[in-house]
Design a protein around this motif. Sequence first.
Motif, PDB file in Angstrom:
ATOM      1  N   UNK A 163       0.787  -1.241   0.000  1.00  0.00           N
ATOM      2  CA  UNK A 163       0.000   0.000   0.000  1.00  0.00           C
ATOM      3  C   UNK A 163       0.813   1.282   0.000  1.00  0.00           C
ATOM      4  N   UNK A 164       1.994   1.265   0.647  1.00  0.00           N
ATOM      5  CA  UNK A 164       2.772   2.505   0.708  1.00  0.00           C
ATOM      6  C   UNK A 164       3.209   2.950  -0.683  1.00  0.00           C
ATOM      7  N   UNK A 165       3.817   2.021  -1.418  1.00  0.00           N
ATOM      8  CA  UNK A 165       4.301   2.382  -2.763  1.00  0.00           C
ATOM      9  C   UNK A 165       3.134   2.728  -3.682  1.00  0.00           C
ATOM     10  N   UNK A 166       2.064   1.926  -3.562  1.00  0.00           N
ATOM     11  CA  UNK A 166       0.906   2.136  -4.437  1.00  0.00           C
ATOM     12  C   UNK A 166       0.297   3.526  -4.241  1.00  0.00           C
ATOM     13  N   UNK A 167       0.006   3.877  -2.988  1.00  0.00           N
ATOM     14  CA  UNK A 167      -0.686   5.144  -2.755  1.00  0.00           C
ATOM     15  C   UNK A 167       0.228   6.355  -2.991  1.00  0.00           C
ATOM     16  N   UNK A 168       1.512   6.155  -2.732  1.00  0.00           N
ATOM     17  CA  UNK A 168       2.476   7.201  -3.046  1.00  0.00           C
ATOM     18  C   UNK A 168       2.375   7.579  -4.532  1.00  0.00           C
ATOM     19  N   UNK A 169       2.336   6.537  -5.359  1.00  0.00           N
ATOM     20  CA  UNK A 169       2.303   6.762  -6.808  1.00  0.00           C
ATOM     21  C   UNK A 169       0.957   7.323  -7.259  1.00  0.00           C
ATOM     22  N   UNK A 170      -0.133   6.884  -6.614  1.00  0.00           N
ATOM     23  CA  UNK A 170      -1.467   7.417  -6.966  1.00  0.00           C
ATOM     24  C   UNK A 170      -1.459   8.941  -6.840  1.00  0.00           C
ATOM     25  N   UNK A 171      -0.931   9.424  -5.708  1.00  0.00           N
ATOM     26  CA  UNK A 171      -0.965  10.878  -5.445  1.00  0.00           C
ATOM     27  C   UNK A 171      -0.005  11.606  -6.397  1.00  0.00           C
ATOM     28  N   UNK A 172       1.184  11.030  -6.602  1.00  0.00           N
ATOM     29  CA  UNK A 172       2.126  11.659  -7.566  1.00  0.00           C
ATOM     30  C   UNK A 172       1.459  11.744  -8.941  1.00  0.00           C
ATOM     31  N   UNK A 173       0.763  10.679  -9.318  1.00  0.00           N
ATOM     32  CA  UNK A 173       0.115  10.667 -10.633  1.00  0.00           C
ATOM     33  C   UNK A 173      -1.004  11.704 -10.723  1.00  0.00           C
TER      34      UNK A 173
ATOM     35  N   UNK B 124       1.112   2.613 -14.258  1.00  0.00           N
ATOM     36  CA  UNK B 124       1.425   3.916 -14.892  1.00  0.00           C
ATOM     37  C   UNK B 124       2.078   4.869 -13.898  1.00  0.00           C
ATOM     38  N   UNK B 125       2.967   5.716 -14.480  1.00  0.00           N
ATOM     39  CA  UNK B 125       3.681   6.702 -13.652  1.00  0.00           C
ATOM     40  C   UNK B 125       3.457   8.094 -14.258  1.00  0.00           C
ATOM     41  N   UNK B 126       4.270   9.063 -13.824  1.00  0.00           N
ATOM     42  CA  UNK B 126       4.045  10.455 -14.225  1.00  0.00           C
ATOM     43  C   UNK B 126       4.081  10.643 -15.743  1.00  0.00           C
ATOM     44  N   UNK B 127       4.996   9.951 -16.449  1.00  0.00           N
ATOM     45  CA  UNK B 127       5.087  10.179 -17.900  1.00  0.00           C
ATOM     46  C   UNK B 127       3.811   9.695 -18.606  1.00  0.00           C
ATOM     47  N   UNK B 128       3.182   8.645 -18.061  1.00  0.00           N
ATOM     48  CA  UNK B 128       1.920   8.190 -18.664  1.00  0.00           C
ATOM     49  C   UNK B 128       0.800   9.201 -18.400  1.00  0.00           C
ATOM     50  N   UNK B 129       0.880   9.921 -17.280  1.00  0.00           N
ATOM     51  CA  UNK B 129      -0.136  10.950 -17.006  1.00  0.00           C
ATOM     52  C   UNK B 129      -0.039  12.054 -18.064  1.00  0.00           C
ATOM     53  N   UNK B 130       1.186  12.346 -18.463  1.00  0.00           N
ATOM     54  CA  UNK B 130       1.389  13.343 -19.511  1.00  0.00           C
ATOM     55  C   UNK B 130       0.759  12.855 -20.826  1.00  0.00           C
ATOM     56  N   UNK B 131       0.949  11.588 -21.129  1.00  0.00           N
ATOM     57  CA  UNK B 131       0.365  11.023 -22.356  1.00  0.00           C
ATOM     58  C   UNK B 131      -1.165  11.073 -22.288  1.00  0.00           C
ATOM     59  N   UNK B 132      -1.728  10.775 -21.112  1.00  0.00           N
ATOM     60  CA  UNK B 132      -3.195  10.799 -20.968  1.00  0.00           C
ATOM     61  C   UNK B 132      -3.717  12.225 -21.171  1.00  0.00           C
ATOM     62  N   UNK B 133      -3.010  13.203 -20.579  1.00  0.00           N
ATOM     63  CA  UNK B 133      -3.425  14.612 -20.756  1.00  0.00           C
ATOM     64  C   UNK B 133      -3.425  14.973 -22.240  1.00  0.00           C
ATOM     65  N   UNK B 134      -2.465  14.451 -22.974  1.00  0.00           N
ATOM     66  CA  UNK B 134      -2.389  14.751 -24.412  1.00  0.00           C
ATOM     67  C   UNK B 134      -3.574  14.110 -25.169  1.00  0.00           C
ATOM     68  N   UNK B 135      -3.906  12.855 -24.837  1.00  0.00           N
ATOM     69  CA  UNK B 135      -5.078  12.221 -25.474  1.00  0.00           C
ATOM     70  C   UNK B 135      -6.335  13.048 -25.215  1.00  0.00           C
ATOM     71  N   UNK B 136      -6.495  13.482 -23.964  1.00  0.00           N
ATOM     72  CA  UNK B 136      -7.700  14.257 -23.614  1.00  0.00           C
ATOM     73  C   UNK B 136      -7.720  15.596 -24.367  1.00  0.00           C
ATOM     74  N   UNK B 137      -6.555  16.201 -24.486  1.00  0.00           N
ATOM     75  CA  UNK B 137      -6.453  17.494 -25.172  1.00  0.00           C
ATOM     76  C   UNK B 137      -6.810  17.345 -26.662  1.00  0.00           C
ATOM     77  N   UNK B 138      -6.364  16.254 -27.266  1.00  0.00           N
ATOM     78  CA  UNK B 138      -6.679  16.036 -28.690  1.00  0.00           C
ATOM     79  C   UNK B 138      -8.190  15.973 -28.914  1.00  0.00           C
ATOM     80  N   UNK B 139      -8.918  15.350 -27.961  1.00  0.00           N
ATOM     81  CA  UNK B 139     -10.373  15.218 -28.122  1.00  0.00           C
ATOM     82  C   UNK B 139     -11.076  16.543 -27.792  1.00  0.00           C
ATOM     83  N   UNK B 140     -10.785  17.079 -26.594  1.00  0.00           N
ATOM     84  CA  UNK B 140     -11.605  18.181 -26.070  1.00  0.00           C
ATOM     85  C   UNK B 140     -11.159  19.538 -26.605  1.00  0.00           C
ATOM     86  N   UNK B 141      -9.855  19.769 -26.698  1.00  0.00           N
ATOM     87  CA  UNK B 141      -9.366  21.101 -27.091  1.00  0.00           C
ATOM     88  C   UNK B 141      -9.165  21.201 -28.604  1.00  0.00           C
TER      89      UNK B 141
END
Length: 440
Positions: free
Chosen positions: A287-297, A384-401
Amino acid sequence: MSEHKELYDRVFDLIEKHDDWMHNTINLIASENVSSPAVRSAIVCDFRDRYAEGWPGERVYAGCKYIDEVELICIDLAKKLFRAEFADVRPVSGVVANLMMYTAFMKPGDRMMALSIAHGGHISHARGNLGGTAGAVRGHKVQNWVFDEQEFNIDVDASAKKIRGLFQDGKDVKFLLFGGSVFLFPHPVKEFRKIADEYGMHIGYDSAHVSGLIAAGRFQDPLREGADVMTASTHKTMPGPQHGVVLSKEEFADAIKRAAFPGLMSNHHLHNVAGLAVALAEMIEFGHDYTDQIIKNARALGQALHERGWNVIAEQKGFTASHQILVDISETPMKDGRTVEEELEKANIVINRNLLPWDKKRGRDYKTPGGIRLGTSEMTRLGMKESEMDAIAEFMTRVVMKGEDVRKVAEDVAEFRKDFQHVHYAFDTDTPAYAHLRFK
Ligand SMILES: Cc1ncc(COP(=O)(O)O)c(C=O)c1O
């Protein structure tokens, strides 16, 4: 073939389709997660067909010798993980856990404080005129916390003043409820302990969303900050089966136990108690590693969207201290949460529309609100880690923006998801994340 057999087959077809889709989808629903293969094998055991009313060792049903032992293990693990004197693992959901809490601590009709829905409160905290569980089912009179929309949190001074004013007007308050469904920053529990003691009020904390973060010491620690009781769902940041738990000091154990049985439940879904025991053991270990990463993400997703021109709430506070972020989409080309939700779903990105505190003033309601809520628990669980969050933001931007063709984005999302097909932070990480057992 009979019409019924066709429908029977259709159900299995649809389950299969859903599972395939989940393999290819970015799921950012903040109240969901994917349970581990071990949890999933526990919840299909024979316990699912049995009854065990009452407390282990004092059952009203026969045939419980193994079930009792599992439930006692589950209780011990819950007490350990949440550092609680008492745990009741019988509530079949977070709402039922809340009903147990209300029943144990208040008489029907008693007055309580809770967050309004627009400020992130859950329908189970809400007034009777909204059909909320507290008001409509228990008859509680619900007063809302005063909310600071800048800080995105309960306003301590204004709320304390409101409570004192209610007592002065002869409107006694019996219970202070913290927690909510939009939950970016820890609530001021310890700030209200003194006033609770002064007026003889109890404090409850609904940790449905943040229970996994609390378990791992990553958010706040309500039971040590002054809460008498804490409820939770076990399937949001806590990646267990769909179930609930009530945690408290020992002195409230009897009232809580009576609220569960004979009060609210006969059958308490024993297979999910087994699944919960497995999930609790996994959380103690990983749980420690998991939740740490959830919040960072969550913070990384907030930052990545912000950099692409999205209005992510609470930028000045780093967007969030939990698994969630909230985004005001009223200035985007799509303008309302429903359209954003529908268009992203076509692109294999599943999110929730969400009411914002100021929506009502702008003539919006929950059907077409000005916001969306995003959560990182499930995608983090897939590694998934921080770099995947960046990729997800880009997918969302392509659709919505940028208004790109959703079919093209859906294909790219499916390709991206290929590398994330297993649950991490668990004892068994080999079985594919969304595989299900089929006997037929
Ligand atoms: C704060 C809060 N409490 C309770 C619940 C209800 O939980 P459950 O779906 O387990 O009944 C939710 C659900 O999202 C929630 O957000």
